[in-house]
Design an enzyme around this catalytic site. Structure first.
Site, PDB file in Angstrom:
ATOM      1  N   GLU A  95       0.815  -1.223   0.000  1.00 47.12           N
ATOM      2  CA  GLU A  95       0.000   0.000   0.000  1.00 47.12           C
ATOM      3  C   GLU A  95       0.844   1.267   0.000  1.00 47.12           C
ATOM      4  O   GLU A  95       0.597   2.183  -0.767  1.00 47.12           O
ATOM      5  CB  GLU A  95      -0.926   0.053   1.228  1.00 47.12           C
ATOM      6  CG  GLU A  95      -2.283  -0.553   1.028  1.00 47.12           C
ATOM      7  CD  GLU A  95      -2.219  -2.047   1.084  1.00 47.12           C
ATOM      8  OE1 GLU A  95      -1.181  -2.557   1.498  1.00 47.12           O
ATOM      9  OE2 GLU A  95      -3.196  -2.704   0.709  1.00 47.12           O
ATOM     10  N   HIS A 164     -11.372  -4.699   9.973  1.00 49.98           N
ATOM     11  CA  HIS A 164     -11.877  -4.466   8.628  1.00 49.98           C
ATOM     12  C   HIS A 164     -13.128  -3.613   8.635  1.00 49.98           C
ATOM     13  O   HIS A 164     -13.828  -3.563   7.644  1.00 49.98           O
ATOM     14  CB  HIS A 164     -12.208  -5.803   7.952  1.00 49.98           C
ATOM     15  CG  HIS A 164     -11.007  -6.543   7.469  1.00 49.98           C
ATOM     16  ND1 HIS A 164     -10.138  -7.173   8.314  1.00 49.98           N
ATOM     17  CD2 HIS A 164     -10.531  -6.758   6.226  1.00 49.98           C
ATOM     18  CE1 HIS A 164      -9.175  -7.741   7.608  1.00 49.98           C
ATOM     19  NE2 HIS A 164      -9.385  -7.503   6.339  1.00 49.98           N
TER      20      HIS A 164
END
Lengths: 366, 430
Positions: A95, A164
């Site tokens: 990322e 999440h």
């Protein structure tokens, strides 16, 4: 006055018949355009990216699984076949690296659309979103702008656990230099994503995984390839006169259901879909509160320092003398998201919570 | 605290350092670069990539080349640069040094404030690489970016004003010492977080490749990313080595290994201190060069830049260098050994180049003195200019947050962009 102007600008994308129906006030969420098609949010996003890539060769897509896998949530389906691997990049799981590459490419003049599999993963890249993207135009005194879009699902899904499920709207919206958008319906998704890709500034585009599969009616205007929605304008999804409910993303659906329930009890709720968290449309919110005198703000994220806190502060600062009841704030529970299904339900705002809060706001003045 | 990893042990150029190396044989990378000494006519019996071999720089020093050439071909004396090039290099390094010295003076007089990181001692790296680039090539640096900006072409006035926080600075006083941006000269910053510039540089290189392959434009631009030894332990560095090699991007990763990250010695913080070895692990050549010798750096840079322009991909260049001052002007610099400092001070790149130019009759003392004087005047003038410049106006505080003049998706004509037919038209065919 500003609120009415704002509404007209917003309704500019609608057909004349729907405009009339909006003005009459009592419209349910799903019937604002007559004889229209329906489109899922997923297809809306896909078509938006597709059209923007076709219109401007500088736009490219980058992220994990966006190419051969057709997108982790199938948002970028078909793009690899259409535009080739030079414009749709499957990145390694890095990322920080690929977000930085996207920012660097934007510095040099391209228009990347960087996908995070969920915004939780953006925390690994947040340095680039904030320090190299958001602040660059300011630090370079306007020399280097960053026309990049960071998009991906945000907030809670179903049973995906604490790591999440966080909502990042408040974090990103507190940074000057970023624009933060949160669509609800298919039309929002299309219009806002197209506006975001064309925008010369970094945009954080917060979608919602549970909305991807939902179908919404969509007007002909919205299907046109030049359709765009303004950034920084909220939409009044449902007009009312007793209480203002402001919210964004998935909670808009809940708020609309709550509004119907409230209507049965004689309370007419005005539901505002924020659409844009930064810049926040304080004008529309305040105009609505001045009309109804009561405010209920709803969001899915953590309560402390959230989007709702900012809206409450804004209303108290600007429309205090119009308020007939304390501002109500509904947010997710102040805990990391639990896994068990019943606990997860308790940790997120539900329709009943919104109804209860609205009733509290309405009866308190009595 | 003397251990076998004490900082005074020289990392390179010495045979004893085999102790620091694992006895692993490295496979040479597929490209012929950097072994490609054919331009320097070194006997091919030298193994350049095997770790257990003598740890000499694969690029041999200027003096040695000259000597060899003299032996093998007494008719032609091979000098690596022409007089003009030599003077350009000299002037650039003198500018870097004078400018940084002036910064220190101004800081202690209170004209400059905040964080100021000076580049004294490392000029050879900046000059060696950046003077080979064109205006459209990009440079990305760290907080130690004054000299990179100057070498890339940003005027001394603009940099000095920026440091003083004046409106005539290259970023109108909004960036500061650590954030030198110049769109005109493609100086893409100036980043305070170490490792932050590497992915941004990789993105700029990505754009070059994209322009060539997708937009079908003629684009041979390369990007040079400068960063330090401490950064080489950061995850983003490895992520970018991987992706640059994977996508074969035209980028050169330049490690300015000055052995110290503030007070943390490179040897104390890194499991394998030889940074150049990390290149082949990702499929790109890794080169080590003496960063105190501008001509050596330039030779390596030439090959790396040519490689990148030809589309052969990235290169990792480790420059062994040293900063003569502390990490920043606020650093008391107590942890570094005086002997180490003296050793590197004796290898001052400016004195070395001066010696080379004079000994090889490329320039005489007088010409060099003229250059030094000219630069002194330039820097003085830059200070006067910066002093005389006004501070930014109050309204500048809220400007430039967005490229959109008013945010809100409102265009310059005051109307919403989305309502402007020009904004929304395109050739979208779905």
């Amino acid at each position: 006055m500003w609120g009415i102007l704002g509404r007209r600008a917003v309704d500019g994308g609608f057909s004349a018949s729907s405009l009339r129906r909006m003005r009459s006030g009592l419209v349910s969420a799903r019937s604002y355009a007559a004889g229209s098609k329906e489109m899922t949010v997923r297809d809306a996003l896909n078509s938006a990216i597709d059209e923007e890539m076709s219109a401007d060769p500088k736009v490219f897509v980058m992220g994990e699984e966006v190419g051969q896998y057709q997108g982790a949530y199938k948002i970028s389906k078909g793009l690899l076949e259409k535009y080739g691997p030079e414009r749709v990049y499957d990145t390694p799981i890095t990322e920080a690296g690929f977000t930085g590459i996207g920012v660097g490419a934007a510095y040099a003049g391209l228009k990347p659309v960087v996908e995070f599999m969920t915004f939780n993963f953006s925390m690994q890249a947040i340095d680039h979103i904030i320090n190299s993207a958001a602040k660059s135009n300011y630090m370079s005194a306007g020399q280097i702008n960053v026309p990049i879009v960071f998009r991906g699902p945000n907030g809670a899904a179903a049973g995906v656990g604490a790591q999440h499920s966080q909502c990042y709207a408040a974090w990103y919206a507190s940074v000057p230099g970023l624009k933060v958008l949160a669509p609800y319906s298919a039309e929002d998704a299309r219009g806002l994503l197209k506006a975001a890709i064309r925008d010369p500034d970094p945009v954080v585009f917060l979608e919602n995984e549970l909305l991807y599969g939902e179908s919404f009616p969509i007007s002909e205007e919205a299907l046109d390839s030049s359709f765009c929605l303004p950034i920084g304008k909220a939409k009044i999804e449902r007009e009312g006169k007793d209480v203002t409910i402001t919210t964004f993303s998935k909670m808009v659906g809940f708020a609309l259901k709550a509004a119907e329930k409230l209507a049965e009890e004689g309370i007419s709720a005005e539901v505002i879909n924020l659409r844009s968290i930064r810049p926040l449309d304080r004008a529309t919110i305040n105009a609505s509160v001045r009309k109804t005198s009561r405010l209920v703000t709803v969001e899915e994220g953590f309560p402390q320092h959230g989007v709702c806190a900012e809206i409450c502060a804004s209303v108290v600062e600007e429309s205090f003398s119009y308020l007939d009841a304390p501002v109500e704030r509904i947010a997710g529970a102040d805990v990391p998201m639990p896994y068990a299904a019943n606990l997860e339900r308790l940790a997120l705002p539900q329709v009943e919570d919104i109804v209860r809060a609205a009733k509290r706001a309405c009866f308190r003045s009595k | 605290m003397a251990t076998s990893f004490s900082a005074t042990l020289p990392l390179h150029g010495s045979q004893e350092n085999r102790l620091l190396l694992p006895p692993i044989r490295l496979a040479p990378p597929p490209s012929s670069f950097l072994g490609s000494t054919r331009s320097l006519t070194i006997p091919s019996s030298r193994r350049l990539y095997h770790a257990h071999a003598a740890r000499r720089s694969p690029v041999v020093g200027v003096q040695e080349v000259v000597k060899e050439k003299k032996v093998t071909n007494s008719l032609v004396l091979c000098i690596l640069i022409t007089k003009e090039e030599g003077l350009v290099l000299y002037e650039d390094m003198i500018l870097g040094r004078s400018f940084e010295d002036m910064c220190a003076q101004m800081y202690y007089r209170g004209k400059m404030f905040g964080f100021v990181h000076l580049y004294n001692g490392q000029e050879a790296v900046s000059t060696g690489f950046i003077k080979l680039l064109t205006q459209s090539d990009s440079v990305v640096s760290t907080y130690r970016d004054h000299v990179h900006a100057l070498s890339k072409g940003v005027s001394a006035r603009a940099v000095m004003s920026e440091l003083f926080g004046k409106v005539t600075g290259c970023c109108r006083g909004q960036g500061g010492s650590m954030h030198m941006f110049s769109k005109e000269h493609n100086m893409l910053g100036g980043f305070a977080f170490i490792g932050e510039g590497i992915p941004v540089a990789t993105g700029a290189a990505f754009t070059s490749k994209y322009k060539r392959e997708v937009l079908k434009q003629d684009c041979e631009d390369v990007t040079v990313a400068f960063f330090g030894d401490g950064t080489c332990n950061n995850g983003q560095f490895y992520e970018c080595l991987n992706m640059a090699a994977l996508y074969k991007l035209p980028i050169i990763f330049v490690v300015e290994n000055n052995l110290w990250a503030i007070g943390m010695s490179h040897l104390r913080s890194t499991s394998d201190p030889e940074i150049w070895k990390k290149g082949p692990a990702f499929g790109m050549p890794g080169v080590h060069v003496d960063g105190m010798d501008v001509l050596k750096v330039r030779e390596v840079a030439k090959e790396a830049v040519t490689r990148a322009r030809r589309g052969e991909g990235p290169t990792l260049v480790e420059c062994e260098t040293y900063r003569f001052r502390g990490h920043s002007l606020a650093d008391p610099d107590e942890l570094r050994d005086a002997a180490e400092k003296a050793k590197y001070a004796a290898r001052d790149p400016i004195t070395a180049l001066k010696k080379y130019l004079v000994e090889n009759k490329l320039a005489n003392e007088g010409e060099l003195k003229t250059i030094e004087k000219k630069i002194d005047e330039l820097v003085e003038e830059a200070v006067e200019f910066a002093d005389a410049s006004p501070q930014p106006g109050r309204s500048q505080l809220l400007e430039n947050v967005f490229a959109d003049p008013k945010g809100f998706g409102i265009g310059p004509d005051g109307r919403y962009r989305c309502e402007d037919p020009k904004f929304t038209e395109g050739t979208a065919q779905v």
